[in-house]
Write a protein that holds these residues in place. Structure first.
Motif, mmCIF file in Angstrom:
data_model
loop_
_atom_site.group_PDB
_atom_site.id
_atom_site.type_symbol
_atom_site.label_atom_id
_atom_site.label_comp_id
_atom_site.label_asym_id
_atom_site.label_seq_id
_atom_site.Cartn_x
_atom_site.Cartn_y
_atom_site.Cartn_z
ATOM 1 N N CYS A 80 3.107 6.019 52.407
ATOM 2 C CA CYS A 80 3.343 7.395 51.814
ATOM 3 C C CYS A 80 4.791 7.745 51.922
ATOM 4 O O CYS A 80 5.314 8.173 51.083
ATOM 5 N N LYS A 81 5.471 7.325 52.863
ATOM 6 C CA LYS A 81 6.851 7.482 53.040
ATOM 7 C C LYS A 81 7.650 6.780 52.040
ATOM 8 O O LYS A 81 8.548 7.147 51.335
ATOM 9 N N VAL A 82 7.220 5.394 51.634
ATOM 10 C CA VAL A 82 7.591 4.764 50.611
ATOM 11 C C VAL A 82 7.359 5.373 49.200
ATOM 12 O O VAL A 82 8.717 5.270 48.417
ATOM 13 N N ASP A 83 6.333 5.741 49.173
ATOM 14 C CA ASP A 83 6.108 6.382 47.919
ATOM 15 C C ASP A 83 7.204 7.620 47.738
ATOM 16 O O ASP A 83 7.476 7.758 46.477
ATOM 17 N N ARG A 84 7.217 8.442 48.819
ATOM 18 C CA ARG A 84 7.932 9.671 48.726
ATOM 19 C C ARG A 84 9.631 9.456 48.334
ATOM 20 O O ARG A 84 10.028 9.961 47.548
ATOM 21 N N ALA A 85 9.827 8.457 48.957
ATOM 22 C CA ALA A 85 11.425 7.751 48.787
ATOM 23 C C ALA A 85 11.494 7.334 47.411
ATOM 24 O O ALA A 85 12.622 7.827 46.706
ATOM 25 N N CYS A 86 10.571 6.697 46.711
ATOM 26 C CA CYS A 86 10.484 6.349 45.266
ATOM 27 C C CYS A 86 10.521 7.515 44.532
ATOM 28 O O CYS A 86 11.376 7.575 43.375
ATOM 29 N N LYS A 87 9.769 8.555 44.681
ATOM 30 C CA LYS A 87 9.774 9.786 43.935
ATOM 31 C C LYS A 87 11.261 10.350 43.950
ATOM 32 O O LYS A 87 11.862 10.753 42.888
ATOM 33 N N ASN A 88 11.917 10.149 45.088
ATOM 34 C CA ASN A 88 13.126 10.817 45.203
ATOM 35 C C ASN A 88 14.068 10.108 44.770
ATOM 36 O O ASN A 88 15.204 10.771 44.194
ATOM 37 N N PHE A 89 13.882 8.658 44.630
ATOM 38 C CA PHE A 89 15.071 8.050 44.017
ATOM 39 C C PHE A 89 15.049 7.942 42.538
ATOM 40 O O PHE A 89 16.053 8.082 42.087
ATOM 41 N N ASP A 90 13.822 7.730 41.766
ATOM 42 C CA ASP A 90 13.879 7.739 40.553
ATOM 43 C C ASP A 90 12.737 8.567 39.877
ATOM 44 O O ASP A 90 12.423 8.202 38.833
ATOM 45 N N LYS A 91 12.007 9.366 40.609
ATOM 46 C CA LYS A 91 10.911 10.029 40.093
ATOM 47 C C LYS A 91 9.858 9.322 40.038
ATOM 48 O O LYS A 91 8.760 9.913 39.262
ATOM 49 N N THR A 92 9.688 8.121 40.009
ATOM 50 C CA THR A 92 8.417 7.449 39.963
ATOM 51 C C THR A 92 8.160 6.724 41.260
ATOM 52 O O THR A 92 9.083 6.146 42.181
ATOM 53 N N GLY A 93 6.934 7.168 41.867
ATOM 54 C CA GLY A 93 6.372 6.850 43.039
ATOM 55 C C GLY A 93 5.832 5.433 43.098
ATOM 56 O O GLY A 93 5.848 4.675 42.007
ATOM 57 N N MET A 94 5.123 5.058 44.276
ATOM 58 C CA MET A 94 4.439 3.727 44.260
ATOM 59 C C MET A 94 3.009 4.036 44.030
ATOM 60 O O MET A 94 2.520 4.578 44.914
ATOM 61 N N ARG A 95 2.328 3.814 42.971
ATOM 62 C CA ARG A 95 0.890 4.089 42.542
ATOM 63 C C ARG A 95 -0.066 3.341 43.601
ATOM 64 O O ARG A 95 0.439 2.167 43.789
ATOM 65 N N TYR A 96 -0.940 4.177 43.773
ATOM 66 C CA TYR A 96 -1.995 3.496 44.592
ATOM 67 C C TYR A 96 -1.552 2.959 46.031
ATOM 68 O O TYR A 96 -2.081 1.989 46.726
ATOM 69 N N TRP A 97 -0.850 3.663 46.808
ATOM 70 C CA TRP A 97 -0.235 3.600 48.079
ATOM 71 C C TRP A 97 -1.648 3.754 49.009
ATOM 72 O O TRP A 97 -1.433 2.915 49.841
ATOM 73 N N ALA A 98 -2.029 4.471 48.800
ATOM 74 C CA ALA A 98 -3.385 4.845 49.923
ATOM 75 C C ALA A 98 -4.417 3.845 49.672
ATOM 76 O O ALA A 98 -4.808 3.319 50.675
ATOM 77 N N LEU A 99 -4.844 3.383 48.189
ATOM 78 C CA LEU A 99 -5.541 2.172 48.478
ATOM 79 C C LEU A 99 -4.922 1.013 49.045
ATOM 80 O O LEU A 99 -5.731 -0.081 49.405
ATOM 81 N N SER A 100 -3.841 0.611 48.602
ATOM 82 C CA SER A 100 -3.060 -0.521 49.213
ATOM 83 C C SER A 100 -3.314 -0.476 50.754
ATOM 84 O O SER A 100 -3.470 -1.561 51.286
ATOM 85 N N SER A 101 -2.897 0.650 51.396
ATOM 86 C CA SER A 101 -3.092 0.812 52.764
ATOM 87 C C SER A 101 -4.297 0.462 53.270
ATOM 88 O O SER A 101 -4.662 -0.141 54.316
ATOM 89 N N ALA A 102 -5.602 1.229 52.631
ATOM 90 C CA ALA A 102 -6.833 1.002 53.068
ATOM 91 C C ALA A 102 -7.170 -0.479 52.923
ATOM 92 O O ALA A 102 -7.902 -1.053 53.791
ATOM 93 N N MET A 103 -6.760 -1.151 51.742
ATOM 94 C CA MET A 103 -7.250 -2.565 51.724
ATOM 95 C C MET A 103 -6.413 -3.279 52.953
ATOM 96 O O MET A 103 -6.986 -4.419 53.186
#
Length: 202
Positions: A80-103
């Motif tokens: 989630c923190k990586v996703d947030r950092a991506c959004k702060n960096f270039d407005k595009t987050g890490m899609r499916y981060w929750a699914l990736s962590s669950a997997m």
């Protein structure tokens, strides 16, 4: 009287900058090699370094060791923190981060469930089915490690982008420590493979 007109220098209200990367940088190819050849031991180091970097960068008082011991419980938080950092960096987050962590969590426990089924199935099946079940357990564990490596490699791609080092050039070489851990990992692979083969032949 001149003190009346004295104005003290204004305090520097600009936030302190931290040049340390927010997360752990590593070249994608090196990550995959280390993950597979160390039999997943590199995952522990990967989680620790990410939490350490995040704590130093953010100034938050977190305990990287505890979050590494409970790595797969804290995986959703890190992703989630990586996703947030991506959004702060270039407005595009890490899609499916929750699914990736669950997997990642499900893949970690999948060999244990196979072992449980194996233990429950062993008695009624009889000794003649033991070799097949042993090889099944080995293959499931290996497949889980490969899939975990792919998930973490994908996350690392986003991390490197946030750290402004897409190819991970700051950490693309192999140190003496890396070679030692690879040697330990290969020994683990050898022991597990030999035990599986030996028990299957009994």
């Amino acid at each position: 009287m001149s003190n009346v007109f004295y104005t003290p220098p204004a305090a520097d209200l600009q936030p302190a900058t931290n040049d340390e990367p927010e997360f752990f940088t590593v070249a994608p190819r090196k990550l995959i090699v280390m993950m597979l050849l160390t039999h997943g031991l590199y995952t522990v180091y990967w989680f620790y370094q990410n939490w350490k970097n995040y704590g130093n960068h953010s100034g938050r008082a977190i305990w990287p060791t505890a979050r590494t011991i409970l790595a797969f419980f804290y995986a959703p938080s890190l992703f989630c923190k990586v996703d947030r950092a991506c959004k702060n960096f270039d407005k595009t987050g890490m899609r499916y981060w929750a699914l990736s962590s669950a997997m990642l969590i499900l893949l970690q426990v999948s060999p244990f469930f196979i072992g449980l089924v194996y233990g429950l199935y062993l008695r009624p099946a009889g000794a003649e089915d033991v070799p097949n079940l042993l090889w099944l357990d080995f293959m499931v564990g290996t497949a889980a490690l490969v899939l975990q490596t792919l998930i973490i490699s994908r996350v690392q791609g986003f991390i490197n982008r946030v750290n402004v080092d897409p190819n991970g050039l700051a950490n693309d070489g192999y140190t003496v420590g890396n070679v030692i851990w690879i040697s330990i990992g290969l020994l683990i692979w050898l022991v597990i493979g030999a035990n599986t083969y030996g028990l299957a032949k009994m």
